[in-house]
Write an enzyme that holds these catalytic residues in place. Sequence first.
Site, short mmCIF file in Angstrom:
data_model
loop_
_atom_site.label_atom_id
_atom_site.label_comp_id
_atom_site.label_asym_id
_atom_site.label_seq_id
_atom_site.Cartn_x
_atom_site.Cartn_y
_atom_site.Cartn_z
N GLU A 1 36.32 -74.12 1.22
CA GLU A 1 37.02 -72.76 0.67
C GLU A 1 37.25 -71.63 1.69
OE1 GLU A 1 34.33 -72.75 -2.63
OE2 GLU A 1 35.77 -73.39 -3.85
N GLU B 1 30.63 -81.43 -4.05
CA GLU B 1 30.49 -80.95 -5.42
C GLU B 1 30.25 -81.90 -6.29
OE1 GLU B 1 32.60 -79.43 -3.06
OE2 GLU B 1 32.57 -77.30 -3.34
#
Length: 268
Positions: free
Chosen positions: A122, A142
């Site tokens: 990110e 994740e």
Amino acid sequence: MPVTIDPRDYTRLALDPQEDGVWIVTLNRPEKRNALDLATVEELVTFFSTAPRAGVKAVVLAGAGQHFCAGLDLIEHHDADRSPADFMHVCLRWHEAFNKMEYGGVPVVAALQGAVVGGGLELASSAHVRVMDQTTYFALPEGQRGLFTGGGATIRVADLIGKARMIDMILMGRVYQGQEAVDLGLAQYIVEGSSMDKALELARRAAENLPLTNFAICSAISHVQNMSALDAAYAESVVAGIVNTQPDARARLAAFADKSAARVRPNE
Ligand code: 1HE
């Protein structure tokens, strides 16, 4: 109003200003694989909020050690045992930092190596240019950790590689590396040697552009993507009106007119 940046105010980031206005900003917790704890994110917010007013011409964003960034500090997150509202506010600080990077108007070139995973991806996807080396790999772990992305992957990673590939990446724990990662759009450059050397070369090249031109490139394009086509065309006209008439551009236009400026030629 001009402001100054004092590298001594930073502990999580190592700031190394170069003579040509390029700043090397290094995530500096290699012993934790540069995992993003709250303190690191706050320093990113501070640096990238200040850089556009402090004469920073371009940034190379790097990670110390073998890995660029392991994403969210999972130990801090585990120990804090956060409430939903607490973690929402954590994510909002990440967004503050990453939006300042993407929309701040200062070119950011990420020099990647090793793991660029989870929140590390990110962060990298908030840079304007990504350079990877042969050790670099991208993933969104994740899904396997019982988590979800919270630092903008649904926006920026989906934008880079498309919704379907991002869903597959996080659902399956799929890892991308090598030329395939470039072909998909996760990075724009792959090098045999050091990603830092190439990133610095690119940042220096970008820093030769006029600051107002770079501001438009590194903020207007992102803003325009969020608009309707009608509003985008309007906003582009306004930005071009300002940038394309800037007094500092006159010498460059004159050099083209008197034939002393370099012409655009195909690569050798
Ligand atoms: C960490 C972290 C971390 C390492 N938070 N401490 N991100 C992940 O799921 C990636 C988790 N990390 C890894 O998979 C691996 O650590 C790496 C591939 C990055 C590196 O492997 P390796 O073998 O070099 O290192 P290591 O032995 O796993 O870790 C070395 C130390 O770094 C160790 O600490 P130590 O005190 O025991 O020595 C690790 O605990 C520490 N470390 N990664 C905290 N991530 C806003 S939402 C964002 C969602 C996410 O980002 S989810 C996180 C995804």
